[in-house]
Design a protein around this motif. Sequence first.
Motif, PDB file in Angstrom:
ATOM      1  N   TRP A  36     -17.369  22.981  19.568  1.00 40.98           N
ATOM      2  CA  TRP A  36     -17.992  21.770  20.113  1.00 40.98           C
ATOM      3  C   TRP A  36     -18.789  22.203  21.329  1.00 40.98           C
ATOM      4  O   TRP A  36     -18.494  23.206  21.960  1.00 40.98           O
ATOM      5  CB  TRP A  36     -16.960  20.696  20.453  1.00 40.98           C
ATOM      6  CG  TRP A  36     -16.147  20.949  21.680  1.00 40.98           C
ATOM      7  CD1 TRP A  36     -16.490  20.642  22.970  1.00 40.98           C
ATOM      8  CD2 TRP A  36     -14.848  21.561  21.763  1.00 40.98           C
ATOM      9  NE1 TRP A  36     -15.495  21.017  23.848  1.00 40.98           N
ATOM     10  CE2 TRP A  36     -14.476  21.586  23.122  1.00 40.98           C
ATOM     11  CE3 TRP A  36     -13.973  22.086  20.810  1.00 40.98           C
ATOM     12  CZ2 TRP A  36     -13.265  22.126  23.554  1.00 40.98           C
ATOM     13  CZ3 TRP A  36     -12.778  22.621  21.249  1.00 40.98           C
ATOM     14  CH2 TRP A  36     -12.434  22.624  22.597  1.00 40.98           C
ATOM     15  N   GLU A  37     -19.834  21.443  21.679  1.00 40.50           N
ATOM     16  CA  GLU A  37     -20.795  21.953  22.655  1.00 40.50           C
ATOM     17  C   GLU A  37     -21.011  21.056  23.874  1.00 40.50           C
ATOM     18  O   GLU A  37     -21.970  21.258  24.615  1.00 40.50           O
ATOM     19  CB  GLU A  37     -22.145  22.209  21.972  1.00 40.50           C
ATOM     20  CG  GLU A  37     -22.763  20.987  21.337  1.00 40.50           C
ATOM     21  CD  GLU A  37     -24.111  21.271  20.666  1.00 40.50           C
ATOM     22  OE1 GLU A  37     -24.632  22.397  20.817  1.00 40.50           O
ATOM     23  OE2 GLU A  37     -24.642  20.364  20.015  1.00 40.50           O
ATOM     24  N   TYR A  38     -20.140  20.091  24.125  1.00 36.44           N
ATOM     25  CA  TYR A  38     -20.334  19.232  25.287  1.00 36.44           C
ATOM     26  C   TYR A  38     -20.463  20.069  26.557  1.00 36.44           C
ATOM     27  O   TYR A  38     -19.591  20.880  26.869  1.00 36.44           O
ATOM     28  CB  TYR A  38     -19.183  18.246  25.431  1.00 36.44           C
ATOM     29  CG  TYR A  38     -19.077  17.267  24.290  1.00 36.44           C
ATOM     30  CD1 TYR A  38     -20.152  16.449  23.956  1.00 36.44           C
ATOM     31  CD2 TYR A  38     -17.910  17.164  23.543  1.00 36.44           C
ATOM     32  CE1 TYR A  38     -20.061  15.545  22.907  1.00 36.44           C
ATOM     33  CE2 TYR A  38     -17.810  16.263  22.491  1.00 36.44           C
ATOM     34  CZ  TYR A  38     -18.889  15.454  22.183  1.00 36.44           C
ATOM     35  OH  TYR A  38     -18.791  14.567  21.139  1.00 36.44           O
ATOM     36  N   ALA A  39     -21.526  19.846  27.286  1.00 37.85           N
ATOM     37  CA  ALA A  39     -21.841  20.709  28.430  1.00 37.85           C
ATOM     38  C   ALA A  39     -20.771  20.671  29.505  1.00 37.85           C
ATOM     39  O   ALA A  39     -20.541  21.677  30.187  1.00 37.85           O
ATOM     40  CB  ALA A  39     -23.198  20.314  29.016  1.00 37.85           C
ATOM     41  N   TRP A  40     -20.097  19.536  29.690  1.00 35.27           N
ATOM     42  CA  TRP A  40     -19.105  19.473  30.766  1.00 35.27           C
ATOM     43  C   TRP A  40     -17.920  20.401  30.518  1.00 35.27           C
ATOM     44  O   TRP A  40     -17.265  20.826  31.456  1.00 35.27           O
ATOM     45  CB  TRP A  40     -18.621  18.031  30.972  1.00 35.27           C
ATOM     46  CG  TRP A  40     -18.186  17.330  29.732  1.00 35.27           C
ATOM     47  CD1 TRP A  40     -17.011  17.475  29.052  1.00 35.27           C
ATOM     48  CD2 TRP A  40     -18.957  16.361  29.006  1.00 35.27           C
ATOM     49  NE1 TRP A  40     -16.985  16.670  27.952  1.00 35.27           N
ATOM     50  CE2 TRP A  40     -18.153  15.964  27.892  1.00 35.27           C
ATOM     51  CE3 TRP A  40     -20.204  15.787  29.180  1.00 35.27           C
ATOM     52  CZ2 TRP A  40     -18.590  15.019  26.966  1.00 35.27           C
ATOM     53  CZ3 TRP A  40     -20.634  14.845  28.259  1.00 35.27           C
ATOM     54  CH2 TRP A  40     -19.843  14.467  27.166  1.00 35.27           C
ATOM     55  N   ASP A  41     -17.655  20.732  29.263  1.00 32.03           N
ATOM     56  CA  ASP A  41     -16.572  21.661  28.962  1.00 32.03           C
ATOM     57  C   ASP A  41     -16.970  23.120  29.183  1.00 32.03           C
ATOM     58  O   ASP A  41     -16.109  23.967  29.430  1.00 32.03           O
ATOM     59  CB  ASP A  41     -16.118  21.510  27.505  1.00 32.03           C
ATOM     60  CG  ASP A  41     -15.262  20.280  27.271  1.00 32.03           C
ATOM     61  OD1 ASP A  41     -14.481  19.928  28.170  1.00 32.03           O
ATOM     62  OD2 ASP A  41     -15.389  19.679  26.200  1.00 32.03           O
ATOM     63  N   HIS A  42     -18.266  23.424  29.058  1.00 33.56           N
ATOM     64  CA  HIS A  42     -18.688  24.819  28.961  1.00 33.56           C
ATOM     65  C   HIS A  42     -19.606  25.328  30.067  1.00 33.56           C
ATOM     66  O   HIS A  42     -19.627  26.536  30.325  1.00 33.56           O
ATOM     67  CB  HIS A  42     -19.377  25.029  27.607  1.00 33.56           C
ATOM     68  CG  HIS A  42     -18.557  24.603  26.442  1.00 33.56           C
ATOM     69  ND1 HIS A  42     -17.330  25.177  26.157  1.00 33.56           N
ATOM     70  CD2 HIS A  42     -18.762  23.651  25.495  1.00 33.56           C
ATOM     71  CE1 HIS A  42     -16.822  24.603  25.080  1.00 33.56           C
ATOM     72  NE2 HIS A  42     -17.675  23.671  24.659  1.00 33.56           N
ATOM     73  N   ALA A  43     -20.388  24.462  30.680  1.00 33.94           N
ATOM     74  CA  ALA A  43     -21.423  24.935  31.606  1.00 33.94           C
ATOM     75  C   ALA A  43     -20.847  25.771  32.738  1.00 33.94           C
ATOM     76  O   ALA A  43     -21.310  26.888  33.014  1.00 33.94           O
ATOM     77  CB  ALA A  43     -22.211  23.748  32.157  1.00 33.94           C
ATOM     78  N   ALA A  44     -19.839  25.248  33.415  1.00 32.62           N
ATOM     79  CA  ALA A  44     -19.261  25.980  34.556  1.00 32.62           C
ATOM     80  C   ALA A  44     -18.682  27.313  34.104  1.00 32.62           C
ATOM     81  O   ALA A  44     -18.891  28.356  34.744  1.00 32.62           O
ATOM     82  CB  ALA A  44     -18.189  25.125  35.232  1.00 32.62           C
ATOM     83  N   GLY A  45     -17.960  27.313  32.994  1.00 32.81           N
ATOM     84  CA  GLY A  45     -17.318  28.534  32.529  1.00 32.81           C
ATOM     85  C   GLY A  45     -18.286  29.575  32.045  1.00 32.81           C
ATOM     86  O   GLY A  45     -18.086  30.778  32.260  1.00 32.81           O
ATOM     87  N   LEU A  46     -19.359  29.158  31.397  1.00 32.00           N
ATOM     88  CA  LEU A  46     -20.330  30.122  30.886  1.00 32.00           C
ATOM     89  C   LEU A  46     -21.019  30.880  32.014  1.00 32.00           C
ATOM     90  O   LEU A  46     -21.212  32.101  31.931  1.00 32.00           O
ATOM     91  CB  LEU A  46     -21.363  29.418  30.005  1.00 32.00           C
ATOM     92  CG  LEU A  46     -20.852  28.990  28.630  1.00 32.00           C
ATOM     93  CD1 LEU A  46     -21.863  28.102  27.931  1.00 32.00           C
ATOM     94  CD2 LEU A  46     -20.534  30.200  27.762  1.00 32.00           C
ATOM     95  N   LEU A  47     -21.389  30.179  33.085  1.00 33.27           N
ATOM     96  CA  LEU A  47     -22.003  30.885  34.213  1.00 33.27           C
ATOM     97  C   LEU A  47     -20.981  31.776  34.907  1.00 33.27           C
ATOM     98  O   LEU A  47     -21.299  32.897  35.325  1.00 33.27           O
ATOM     99  CB  LEU A  47     -22.606  29.891  35.210  1.00 33.27           C
ATOM    100  CG  LEU A  47     -23.369  30.539  36.369  1.00 33.27           C
ATOM    101  CD1 LEU A  47     -24.529  31.388  35.869  1.00 33.27           C
ATOM    102  CD2 LEU A  47     -23.859  29.480  37.354  1.00 33.27           C
ATOM    103  N   LEU A  48     -19.749  31.304  35.012  1.00 34.77           N
ATOM    104  CA  LEU A  48     -18.694  32.103  35.640  1.00 34.77           C
ATOM    105  C   LEU A  48     -18.500  33.416  34.888  1.00 34.77           C
ATOM    106  O   LEU A  48     -18.446  34.501  35.497  1.00 34.77           O
ATOM    107  CB  LEU A  48     -17.389  31.309  35.669  1.00 34.77           C
ATOM    108  CG  LEU A  48     -16.204  31.969  36.380  1.00 34.77           C
ATOM    109  CD1 LEU A  48     -16.455  32.051  37.882  1.00 34.77           C
ATOM    110  CD2 LEU A  48     -14.917  31.195  36.095  1.00 34.77           C
ATOM    111  N   VAL A  49     -18.408  33.343  33.570  1.00 36.60           N
ATOM    112  CA  VAL A  49     -18.223  34.554  32.763  1.00 36.60           C
ATOM    113  C   VAL A  49     -19.438  35.470  32.881  1.00 36.60           C
ATOM    114  O   VAL A  49     -19.304  36.694  33.045  1.00 36.60           O
ATOM    115  CB  VAL A  49     -17.959  34.188  31.291  1.00 36.60           C
ATOM    116  CG1 VAL A  49     -18.048  35.416  30.387  1.00 36.60           C
ATOM    117  CG2 VAL A  49     -16.578  33.541  31.144  1.00 36.60           C
TER     118      VAL A  49
END
Length: 259
Positions: A201-214
């Motif tokens: 699933w691609e909802y930005a609130w779940d992934h945006a922060a983590g993707l930049l962190l990684v």
Amino acid sequence: MREAADAEIMPRYRQLAAHEIAEKAGPHDLVTVADKAAEAHLTAALMELLPGSVVVGEEAVHADPSVYDALRGDVPVWIVDPVDGTRQFIAGDPGFCTLVALARGGELLGSWTYAPVLGEMATAVRGGGARLNGAPLRSGTPVPGAVLRVAMSHPDYTTPEQKRQLLGLRTEGIEARPCGAAGLEYLAVARGELDAVAFNWEYAWDHAAGLLLVAEAGGAQMTLAGVPYRIAGGNALPFTAARDAATARTVRLRLQDGS
């Protein structure tokens, strides 16, 4: 974020009454008064912090899906998940967090992951690295030949077709398990405790922060099409984020096997 947690989340931790919990799309899609109050608190504070910015929050989008369209515009956008891991929060488990990311024109600029019970604040700035409680974060690389530890979309939140897409991870050389709060799984990748995540699933609130962190910790990410995840949506799913590019490619190949 600390102020929002102190005012709206922590006073309700292990104190929720039944009437303060509601279903959204189904029995596993829950929202609490803490989610709504924390998002309202953050929305007001973040827009004041950066005049002219807008907020795309999970609860605001649930109420009005058109709010998500701001991710396709050119104004600065705060992407907010007030309580990531609502189920854990309701159960009194400490494994939940608040996620905030800042983006503009589809590009992630800043990332904040705050786990109030665990006392952890992870931050990332595009081109400026990642930190956990002020100390630099590096994802490192898996030991060559070691079994890859992967957290994948929880079965409670996936359709039969999505479960089938993830079957490629049920293979020799990969130890796959259902994910907990997405933000904390991304943090585990960024600190080298988990080798990869895979979500469909691609909802930005779940992934945006983590993707930049990684990414700022040295990791890599890609969708099933082999291109980076786009926060505005339209991604080829599933996608993965991993400790390094080689691991991301390996996980993507296994996801292709399932799809």
